[in-house]
Scaffold this motif. Structure first.
Motif, PDB file in Angstrom:
ATOM      1  N   VAL A  70      23.861  -1.010  -3.356  1.00  0.00           N
ATOM      2  CA  VAL A  70      23.516  -0.176  -4.512  1.00  0.00           C
ATOM      3  C   VAL A  70      24.316  -0.600  -5.744  1.00  0.00           C
ATOM      4  CG1 VAL A  70      23.284   2.183  -5.368  1.00  0.00           C
ATOM      5  CG2 VAL A  70      23.132   1.739  -2.907  1.00  0.00           C
ATOM      6  N   PRO A  71      23.780  -1.503  -6.549  1.00  0.00           N
ATOM      7  CA  PRO A  71      24.435  -1.808  -7.830  1.00  0.00           C
ATOM      8  C   PRO A  71      24.162  -0.707  -8.848  1.00  0.00           C
ATOM      9  CG  PRO A  71      22.459  -3.146  -7.556  1.00  0.00           C
ATOM     10  CD  PRO A  71      22.599  -2.330  -6.309  1.00  0.00           C
ATOM     11  N   GLY A  72      24.847  -0.773  -9.997  1.00  0.00           N
ATOM     12  CA  GLY A  72      24.628   0.215 -11.046  1.00  0.00           C
ATOM     13  C   GLY A  72      23.269   0.039 -11.702  1.00  0.00           C
ATOM     14  N   ILE A  73      22.925   1.040 -12.519  1.00  0.00           N
ATOM     15  CA  ILE A  73      21.621   1.019 -13.175  1.00  0.00           C
ATOM     16  C   ILE A  73      21.722   1.756 -14.501  1.00  0.00           C
ATOM     17  CG2 ILE A  73      20.806   3.173 -12.131  1.00  0.00           C
ATOM     18  CD1 ILE A  73      18.047   1.836 -11.846  1.00  0.00           C
ATOM     19  N   GLY A  74      20.898   1.350 -15.470  1.00  0.00           N
ATOM     20  CA  GLY A  74      20.872   2.047 -16.751  1.00  0.00           C
ATOM     21  C   GLY A  74      20.743   1.088 -17.917  1.00  0.00           C
ATOM     22  N   SER A  75      21.038   1.603 -19.096  1.00  0.00           N
ATOM     23  CA  SER A  75      20.908   0.813 -20.322  1.00  0.00           C
ATOM     24  C   SER A  75      22.058  -0.182 -20.439  1.00  0.00           C
ATOM     25  CB  SER A  75      20.905   1.743 -21.542  1.00  0.00           C
ATOM     26  OG  SER A  75      20.976   0.988 -22.731  1.00  0.00           O
ATOM     27  N   LEU A  76      21.715  -1.409 -20.801  1.00  0.00           N
ATOM     28  CA  LEU A  76      22.740  -2.432 -21.020  1.00  0.00           C
ATOM     29  C   LEU A  76      23.444  -2.218 -22.358  1.00  0.00           C
ATOM     30  CD1 LEU A  76      20.912  -5.632 -19.682  1.00  0.00           C
ATOM     31  CD2 LEU A  76      22.326  -3.965 -18.451  1.00  0.00           C
ATOM     32  N   GLU A  77      22.936  -1.304 -23.165  1.00  0.00           N
ATOM     33  CA  GLU A  77      23.556  -0.978 -24.453  1.00  0.00           C
ATOM     34  C   GLU A  77      24.218   0.396 -24.408  1.00  0.00           C
ATOM     35  OE1 GLU A  77      23.662  -3.284 -26.658  1.00  0.00           O
ATOM     36  OE2 GLU A  77      22.259  -4.624 -25.633  1.00  0.00           O
ATOM     37  N   ALA A  78      24.417   0.917 -23.226  1.00  0.00           N
ATOM     38  CA  ALA A  78      24.959   2.274 -23.069  1.00  0.00           C
ATOM     39  C   ALA A  78      26.367   2.382 -23.633  1.00  0.00           C
ATOM     40  CB  ALA A  78      24.958   2.662 -21.602  1.00  0.00           C
ATOM     41  N   GLN A  79      26.643   3.513 -24.268  1.00  0.00           N
ATOM     42  CA  GLN A  79      27.994   3.795 -24.734  1.00  0.00           C
ATOM     43  C   GLN A  79      28.825   4.488 -23.659  1.00  0.00           C
ATOM     44  OE1 GLN A  79      28.548   4.886 -29.064  1.00  0.00           O
ATOM     45  NE2 GLN A  79      26.440   5.610 -28.802  1.00  0.00           N
ATOM     46  N   GLY A  95      21.826  15.786 -24.542  1.00  0.00           N
ATOM     47  CA  GLY A  95      20.832  15.292 -25.497  1.00  0.00           C
ATOM     48  C   GLY A  95      20.459  13.847 -25.232  1.00  0.00           C
ATOM     49  N   LEU A  96      20.821  13.326 -24.059  1.00  0.00           N
ATOM     50  CA  LEU A  96      20.528  11.942 -23.698  1.00  0.00           C
ATOM     51  C   LEU A  96      19.575  11.913 -22.512  1.00  0.00           C
ATOM     52  CD1 LEU A  96      24.176  10.534 -23.888  1.00  0.00           C
ATOM     53  CD2 LEU A  96      22.380  10.276 -25.611  1.00  0.00           C
ATOM     54  N   SER A  97      19.193  10.736 -22.124  1.00  0.00           N
ATOM     55  CA  SER A  97      18.373  10.559 -20.929  1.00  0.00           C
ATOM     56  C   SER A  97      19.138   9.674 -19.954  1.00  0.00           C
ATOM     57  CB  SER A  97      17.030   9.899 -21.275  1.00  0.00           C
ATOM     58  OG  SER A  97      17.234   8.558 -21.706  1.00  0.00           O
ATOM     59  N   ARG A  98      18.733   9.716 -18.731  1.00  0.00           N
ATOM     60  CA  ARG A  98      19.361   8.878 -17.702  1.00  0.00           C
ATOM     61  C   ARG A  98      19.245   7.394 -18.059  1.00  0.00           C
ATOM     62  NH1 ARG A  98      20.555   9.769 -11.949  1.00  0.00           N
ATOM     63  NH2 ARG A  98      20.272   7.803 -10.836  1.00  0.00           N
ATOM     64  N   GLU A  99      18.145   7.052 -18.702  1.00  0.00           N
ATOM     65  CA  GLU A  99      17.918   5.647 -19.065  1.00  0.00           C
ATOM     66  C   GLU A  99      18.796   5.197 -20.225  1.00  0.00           C
ATOM     67  OE1 GLU A  99      14.893   7.301 -16.716  1.00  0.00           O
ATOM     68  OE2 GLU A  99      15.485   7.948 -18.739  1.00  0.00           O
ATOM     69  N   ALA A 100      19.404   6.146 -20.965  1.00  0.00           N
ATOM     70  CA  ALA A 100      20.202   5.798 -22.142  1.00  0.00           C
ATOM     71  C   ALA A 100      21.665   5.549 -21.795  1.00  0.00           C
ATOM     72  CB  ALA A 100      20.101   6.906 -23.187  1.00  0.00           C
ATOM     73  N   VAL A 101      22.070   5.909 -20.569  1.00  0.00           N
ATOM     74  CA  VAL A 101      23.453   5.707 -20.147  1.00  0.00           C
ATOM     75  C   VAL A 101      23.464   4.699 -19.007  1.00  0.00           C
ATOM     76  CG1 VAL A 101      24.089   8.044 -20.852  1.00  0.00           C
ATOM     77  CG2 VAL A 101      23.387   7.618 -18.483  1.00  0.00           C
ATOM     78  N   TYR A 102      24.656   4.386 -18.521  1.00  0.00           N
ATOM     79  CA  TYR A 102      24.758   3.508 -17.352  1.00  0.00           C
ATOM     80  C   TYR A 102      25.455   4.299 -16.249  1.00  0.00           C
ATOM     81  CZ  TYR A 102      24.967  -0.852 -14.735  1.00  0.00           C
ATOM     82  OH  TYR A 102      24.770  -1.841 -13.793  1.00  0.00           O
ATOM     83  N   ILE A 103      24.921   4.198 -15.035  1.00  0.00           N
ATOM     84  CA  ILE A 103      25.430   4.962 -13.895  1.00  0.00           C
ATOM     85  C   ILE A 103      25.723   4.005 -12.751  1.00  0.00           C
ATOM     86  CG2 ILE A 103      24.973   6.828 -12.275  1.00  0.00           C
ATOM     87  CD1 ILE A 103      22.935   7.928 -14.273  1.00  0.00           C
ATOM     88  N   GLY A 104      26.914   4.102 -12.212  1.00  0.00           N
ATOM     89  CA  GLY A 104      27.275   3.231 -11.100  1.00  0.00           C
ATOM     90  C   GLY A 104      28.391   3.820 -10.264  1.00  0.00           C
ATOM     91  N   ASN A 105      28.823   3.058  -9.289  1.00  0.00           N
ATOM     92  CA  ASN A 105      29.934   3.438  -8.419  1.00  0.00           C
ATOM     93  C   ASN A 105      30.908   2.274  -8.314  1.00  0.00           C
ATOM     94  OD1 ASN A 105      29.196   6.143  -7.156  1.00  0.00           O
ATOM     95  ND2 ASN A 105      27.364   4.957  -6.644  1.00  0.00           N
ATOM     96  N   ILE A 106      32.132   2.592  -7.932  1.00  0.00           N
ATOM     97  CA  ILE A 106      33.067   1.508  -7.636  1.00  0.00           C
ATOM     98  C   ILE A 106      32.559   0.718  -6.439  1.00  0.00           C
ATOM     99  CG2 ILE A 106      35.413   0.948  -6.909  1.00  0.00           C
ATOM    100  CD1 ILE A 106      36.371   3.417  -8.414  1.00  0.00           C
ATOM    101  N   MET A 107      32.126   1.414  -5.399  1.00  0.00           N
ATOM    102  CA  MET A 107      31.576   0.775  -4.205  1.00  0.00           C
ATOM    103  C   MET A 107      30.115   0.410  -4.430  1.00  0.00           C
ATOM    104  SD  MET A 107      33.893   0.737  -1.721  1.00  0.00           S
ATOM    105  CE  MET A 107      32.899   0.638  -0.239  1.00  0.00           C
ATOM    106  N   THR A 108      29.743  -0.748  -3.912  1.00  0.00           N
ATOM    107  CA  THR A 108      28.335  -1.153  -3.994  1.00  0.00           C
ATOM    108  C   THR A 108      27.601  -0.897  -2.685  1.00  0.00           C
ATOM    109  OG1 THR A 108      28.971  -3.407  -3.395  1.00  0.00           O
ATOM    110  CG2 THR A 108      28.762  -2.915  -5.740  1.00  0.00           C
ATOM    111  N   TYR A 109      28.310  -0.399  -1.684  1.00  0.00           N
ATOM    112  CA  TYR A 109      27.670  -0.030  -0.424  1.00  0.00           C
ATOM    113  C   TYR A 109      28.283   1.265   0.079  1.00  0.00           C
ATOM    114  CZ  TYR A 109      31.865  -2.003   1.838  1.00  0.00           C
ATOM    115  OH  TYR A 109      33.161  -2.280   2.224  1.00  0.00           O
ATOM    116  N   ARG A 110      27.530   1.958   0.932  1.00  0.00           N
ATOM    117  CA  ARG A 110      28.017   3.217   1.489  1.00  0.00           C
ATOM    118  C   ARG A 110      29.042   2.933   2.583  1.00  0.00           C
ATOM    119  NH1 ARG A 110      24.479   7.275   5.275  1.00  0.00           N
ATOM    120  NH2 ARG A 110      25.974   8.995   5.411  1.00  0.00           N
ATOM    121  N   PRO A 111      30.245   3.495   2.493  1.00  0.00           N
ATOM    122  CA  PRO A 111      31.242   3.271   3.540  1.00  0.00           C
ATOM    123  C   PRO A 111      30.697   3.693   4.900  1.00  0.00           C
ATOM    124  CG  PRO A 111      32.251   4.316   1.639  1.00  0.00           C
ATOM    125  CD  PRO A 111      30.774   4.333   1.402  1.00  0.00           C
TER     126      PRO A 111
END
Length: 296
Positions: free
Chosen positions: A119-128, A163-179
């Motif tokens: 599971v890599p992160g997902i979202g806008s590459l221009e996210a603040q 006032g934002l959308s999920r697509e306007a931010v970036y969402i991820g985890n430190i882990m890329t797989y479920r322990p």
């Protein structure tokens, strides 16, 4: 039937057919009948009293055990973290390279159960804003996308309330797989060695996106970024700005904490942290937004 008894029986039967209603029996004949009856009683099997059956035990229902501290310590030796050298190019090109590298990571793949996903992160590459959790859960490793379970749905509502959308931010985890856990269900916090292995992938995502703010969701995520500190308490550090790789870092509670604690105060604490992020980014804040989760 014994011969003596048979003889008496046939004689009595004959006399009954002849119309006799009574018959005289000699003492000898009566003694024969007594002896035959006593012998029959002695040869009869002893009467066995029925044994009361004990009620069948109710089937024992075992609830899936939550991972224990012992389980958490049963972690295989984690290899050295991977080296990630991003190529030159656009953000999209660099992220494409990084995602392919994450998805093909042999160690991450080896930790998954059949049919599950990295599971890599997902979202806008221009996210603040980069919302950073600790690790994927059961729903996330099925979908291959972070924060899609109940906690993720709550995070989406928080983002929308900003006032934002999920697509306007970036969402991820430190882990890329479920322990991995021993049983079929349950989650456990990732070990420091597991987070250290995946940290280069997080750093590469930050290098590509270059957000202005990281929101650390929960203590485990904060420990993964800043290093473990046994004295650190989320109740004291949340809402206070930190720094990670020269990026402003806001610690707050994980959305799953709010799912467990439905009180107004817990919701207000998280919302105050969100308001601080919005102020840092000079986002417009309405009076309605400022008053959310305040006591009437």
């Amino acid at each position: 039937m014994k011969p003596e008894l048979a003889a008496v029986y046939h004689e009595l039967l004959r006399r009954q057919k002849a119309g006799e209603k009574s018959v005289y029996l000699s003492d000898e004949t009566l003694q024969v009948l007594r002896d035959v009856a006593a012998a029959a009683e002695a040869e009869a099997p002893a009467k066995v009293e029925p044994v009361a059956k004990e009620p069948a035990p109710k089937p024992k229902v075992t609830k899936p055990s939550r991972p224990t501290a012992k389980m958490a310590n049963e972690i295989p030796e984690v290899p050295a973290p991977p080296s990630v050298a991003l190529p030159d190019g656009t953000k999209a090109e660099r992220m494409k390279f990084l995602r392919e590298k994450i998805l093909s990571d042999d160690w991450c793949q080896s930790q998954l159960k059949p049919g599950k996903k990295v599971v890599p992160g997902i979202g806008s590459l221009e996210a603040q804003i980069f919302f950073c959790g600790e690790a994927p859960g059961a729903e996330e490793e099925i979908e291959g996308e972070p924060f899609v379970g109940p906690a993720g749905q709550l995070l989406t509502k928080i983002i929308q309330t900003m006032g934002l959308s999920r697509e306007a931010v970036y969402i991820g985890n430190i882990m890329t797989y479920r322990p991995p856990v021993p049983g079929p269900v349950g989650n456990r916090p990732p070990a420091a060695t597991e987070m250290a292995y995946c940290l280069p992938y997080l750093l590469a995502q930050l290098e590509i996106i270059q957000p202005k703010v990281i929101v650390a969701l929960g203590k485990t995520a904060l420990d993964g970024l800043l290093g473990a500190d046994p004295k650190r308490r989320m109740g004291k550090i949340r809402g206070h700005w930190q720094s990670f790789n020269d990026i402003s870092l806001m610690p707050t509670y994980h959305p799953s904490y709010l799912l467990r604690n439905q009180g107004l105060q817990a919701k207000r604490h998280v919302w105050e942290d969100v308001l601080a992020v919005m102020e840092q980014l000079e986002m417009p804040i309405s009076e309605k937004q400022r008053s959310y989760f305040l006591k009437p």
